[in-house]
Design a protein around this motif. Structure first.
Motif, PDB file in Angstrom:
ATOM      1  N   GLN A  77       4.697   8.492  28.802  1.00 34.47           N
ATOM      2  CA  GLN A  77       5.341   9.704  29.293  1.00 34.47           C
ATOM      3  C   GLN A  77       5.296   9.724  30.813  1.00 34.47           C
ATOM      4  O   GLN A  77       4.288   9.341  31.418  1.00 34.47           O
ATOM      5  CB  GLN A  77       4.639  10.953  28.747  1.00 34.47           C
ATOM      6  CG  GLN A  77       4.669  11.052  27.226  1.00 34.47           C
ATOM      7  CD  GLN A  77       3.935  12.284  26.734  1.00 34.47           C
ATOM      8  OE1 GLN A  77       3.755  13.247  27.467  1.00 34.47           O
ATOM      9  NE2 GLN A  77       3.503  12.256  25.490  1.00 34.47           N
ATOM     10  N   THR A 107      -1.284  20.820  25.929  1.00 34.83           N
ATOM     11  CA  THR A 107      -0.410  19.863  25.253  1.00 34.83           C
ATOM     12  C   THR A 107       0.359  20.558  24.135  1.00 34.83           C
ATOM     13  O   THR A 107      -0.080  21.575  23.604  1.00 34.83           O
ATOM     14  CB  THR A 107      -1.216  18.700  24.646  1.00 34.83           C
ATOM     15  OG1 THR A 107      -2.152  19.223  23.697  1.00 34.83           O
ATOM     16  CG2 THR A 107      -1.960  17.924  25.716  1.00 34.83           C
ATOM     17  N   GLU A 110       1.632  15.668  20.912  1.00 32.92           N
ATOM     18  CA  GLU A 110       1.304  14.544  21.785  1.00 32.92           C
ATOM     19  C   GLU A 110       1.935  14.679  23.171  1.00 32.92           C
ATOM     20  O   GLU A 110       1.805  13.779  23.999  1.00 32.92           O
ATOM     21  CB  GLU A 110       1.780  13.228  21.146  1.00 32.92           C
ATOM     22  CG  GLU A 110       1.029  12.855  19.873  1.00 32.92           C
ATOM     23  CD  GLU A 110       1.464  11.508  19.345  1.00 32.92           C
ATOM     24  OE1 GLU A 110       2.462  10.956  19.873  1.00 32.92           O
ATOM     25  OE2 GLU A 110       0.832  10.996  18.404  1.00 32.92           O
ATOM     26  N   LEU A 111       2.627  15.780  23.425  1.00 28.34           N
ATOM     27  CA  LEU A 111       3.312  15.965  24.710  1.00 28.34           C
ATOM     28  C   LEU A 111       2.377  16.633  25.705  1.00 28.34           C
ATOM     29  O   LEU A 111       1.948  17.765  25.501  1.00 28.34           O
ATOM     30  CB  LEU A 111       4.579  16.808  24.513  1.00 28.34           C
ATOM     31  CG  LEU A 111       5.563  16.317  23.446  1.00 28.34           C
ATOM     32  CD1 LEU A 111       6.771  17.248  23.384  1.00 28.34           C
ATOM     33  CD2 LEU A 111       5.996  14.887  23.732  1.00 28.34           C
ATOM     34  N   GLN A 113       1.295  18.318  29.353  1.00 29.22           N
ATOM     35  CA  GLN A 113       1.957  19.194  30.326  1.00 29.22           C
ATOM     36  C   GLN A 113       2.223  18.414  31.612  1.00 29.22           C
ATOM     37  O   GLN A 113       1.417  17.586  32.044  1.00 29.22           O
ATOM     38  CB  GLN A 113       1.108  20.431  30.606  1.00 29.22           C
ATOM     39  CG  GLN A 113       1.843  21.510  31.375  1.00 29.22           C
ATOM     40  CD  GLN A 113       1.078  22.832  31.391  1.00 29.22           C
ATOM     41  OE1 GLN A 113      -0.094  22.868  31.068  1.00 29.22           O
ATOM     42  NE2 GLN A 113       1.748  23.894  31.749  1.00 29.22           N
ATOM     43  N   ARG A 114       3.377  18.693  32.224  1.00 30.49           N
ATOM     44  CA  ARG A 114       3.783  18.019  33.455  1.00 30.49           C
ATOM     45  C   ARG A 114       4.021  19.045  34.558  1.00 30.49           C
ATOM     46  O   ARG A 114       4.291  20.218  34.274  1.00 30.49           O
ATOM     47  CB  ARG A 114       5.074  17.228  33.218  1.00 30.49           C
ATOM     48  CG  ARG A 114       4.924  16.058  32.278  1.00 30.49           C
ATOM     49  CD  ARG A 114       6.274  15.439  31.965  1.00 30.49           C
ATOM     50  NE  ARG A 114       7.001  15.032  33.174  1.00 30.49           N
ATOM     51  CZ  ARG A 114       8.243  14.532  33.172  1.00 30.49           C
ATOM     52  NH1 ARG A 114       8.897  14.417  32.024  1.00 30.49           N
ATOM     53  NH2 ARG A 114       8.812  14.184  34.298  1.00 30.49           N
ATOM     54  N   TYR A 126       6.640  19.953  29.291  1.00 33.41           N
ATOM     55  CA  TYR A 126       5.807  19.065  28.479  1.00 33.41           C
ATOM     56  C   TYR A 126       6.594  17.821  28.101  1.00 33.41           C
ATOM     57  O   TYR A 126       7.751  17.908  27.681  1.00 33.41           O
ATOM     58  CB  TYR A 126       5.368  19.762  27.189  1.00 33.41           C
ATOM     59  CG  TYR A 126       4.493  20.979  27.366  1.00 33.41           C
ATOM     60  CD1 TYR A 126       3.098  20.893  27.297  1.00 33.41           C
ATOM     61  CD2 TYR A 126       5.067  22.232  27.590  1.00 33.41           C
ATOM     62  CE1 TYR A 126       2.302  22.019  27.449  1.00 33.41           C
ATOM     63  CE2 TYR A 126       4.268  23.358  27.743  1.00 33.41           C
ATOM     64  CZ  TYR A 126       2.889  23.245  27.672  1.00 33.41           C
ATOM     65  OH  TYR A 126       2.109  24.364  27.825  1.00 33.41           O
ATOM     66  N   GLY A 127       5.942  16.651  28.205  1.00 29.69           N
ATOM     67  CA  GLY A 127       6.496  15.422  27.665  1.00 29.69           C
ATOM     68  C   GLY A 127       7.658  14.862  28.433  1.00 29.69           C
ATOM     69  O   GLY A 127       8.031  15.328  29.510  1.00 29.69           O
ATOM     70  N   ASP A 128       8.246  13.788  27.870  1.00 31.15           N
ATOM     71  CA  ASP A 128       9.344  13.068  28.498  1.00 31.15           C
ATOM     72  C   ASP A 128      10.235  12.484  27.407  1.00 31.15           C
ATOM     73  O   ASP A 128       9.788  11.601  26.678  1.00 31.15           O
ATOM     74  CB  ASP A 128       8.770  11.951  29.371  1.00 31.15           C
ATOM     75  CG  ASP A 128       9.835  11.156  30.087  1.00 31.15           C
ATOM     76  OD1 ASP A 128      10.961  11.682  30.236  1.00 31.15           O
ATOM     77  OD2 ASP A 128       9.561  10.011  30.487  1.00 31.15           O
ATOM     78  N   ALA A 130      11.530  16.233  28.810  1.00 32.34           N
ATOM     79  CA  ALA A 130      10.652  17.397  28.888  1.00 32.34           C
ATOM     80  C   ALA A 130      11.104  18.557  28.014  1.00 32.34           C
ATOM     81  O   ALA A 130      12.293  18.871  27.919  1.00 32.34           O
ATOM     82  CB  ALA A 130      10.562  17.866  30.341  1.00 32.34           C
ATOM     83  N   ASP A 184      12.722  15.072  19.638  1.00 29.63           N
ATOM     84  CA  ASP A 184      11.304  15.384  19.676  1.00 29.63           C
ATOM     85  C   ASP A 184      10.848  15.821  18.289  1.00 29.63           C
ATOM     86  O   ASP A 184      11.584  15.753  17.312  1.00 29.63           O
ATOM     87  CB  ASP A 184      11.013  16.486  20.706  1.00 29.63           C
ATOM     88  CG  ASP A 184      10.727  15.891  22.084  1.00 29.63           C
ATOM     89  OD1 ASP A 184      10.075  14.832  22.133  1.00 29.63           O
ATOM     90  OD2 ASP A 184      11.155  16.472  23.083  1.00 29.63           O
TER      91      ASP A 184
END
Length: 214
Positions: A77, A107, A110-111, A113-114, A126-128, A130, A184
């Motif tokens: 990610q 989270t 499995e994502l 936080q960004r 969250y995730g990529d 997002a 997702d």
């Protein structure tokens, strides 16, 4: 003077009158040679086996260079900031949004936080690709017959788009928007932990649309 008789040599018997004779010296030499050959050959065999195992066993570098994929290994990610706009908010919505962002989980499945490019006090990702969470977004207009999803005591309206599904709360004082990219986890599964934070931080609105039974 009488001559003394010689002392007889004892002879082993096996129940018969036949005397046992000692094995020839050559037989003893052969047995000793065989024993020494076995003693020498055994360590040599062990050394050969150890050497062969060492040649066949993979080295640590080779094993690490070609790891076996695992079904439970999280996908890679990005950790770069997610491009998001920061909408201007009045004092009350800004206060509510700060409370919501502070309560969001670290989270979503499995994502992870960004960071976001703007408005970290009202946006999260969250995730990529997002999952984007925006607090204070305008409440969308939709037909009263549209389905409303009740997830963890929060009512959401879902709008399908070409690349994502957009959920917006329709029973809260300040609307919360969540955009879930296609591909997702099931969208409602990602909405569930976010709904718990919404219940804790965002008060219910006085009016609720048809179908909202939360």
């Amino acid at each position: 003077m009488a001559e003394s008789s010689p002392t007889p040599t004892p002879v082993e018997q096996d129940g018969s009158d036949t005397e046992r004779t000692a094995p020839p010296a050559s037989d003893r030499s052969n047995r000793q040679a065989a024993i020494w050959a076995t003693v020498v050959a055994l360590p040599l065999t062990v050394l050969v086996a150890i050497f062969a195992f060492g040649k066949l066993a993979p080295t640590p570098d080779a094993a690490s260079a070609n790891p076996t994929p695992s079904a439970t290994t999280p996908r890679a990610q990005s950790t770069a900031p997610v491009e998001m706009a920061a909408l201007p908010l009045a004092e009350r919505p800004a206060t509510v949004c700060r409370a919501l962002i502070s309560r969001l989980p670290a989270t979503l499945g499995e994502l992870a936080q960004r960071p976001v490019s703007a408005g970290p006090e009202q946006n999260a990702a969250y995730g990529d690709p997002a999952v984007a969470v925006s607090c204070g977004s305008p409440l969308p207009s939709f037909p009263p017959t549209d389905q409303v999803w009740v997830v963890n005591s929060v009512c959401w309206h879902a709008q399908e788009q070409s690349d994502q599904t957009v959920f917006v709360t329709v029973d809260r004082e300040v609307p919360v928007r969540v955009a879930v990219p296609r591909g997702d986890d099931p969208p409602l599964q990602l909405i569930a932990p976010l709904a718990e934070s919404v219940v804790e931080a965002v008060p219910s609105s006085a009016t609720k649309p048809y179908g909202c039974t939360a």
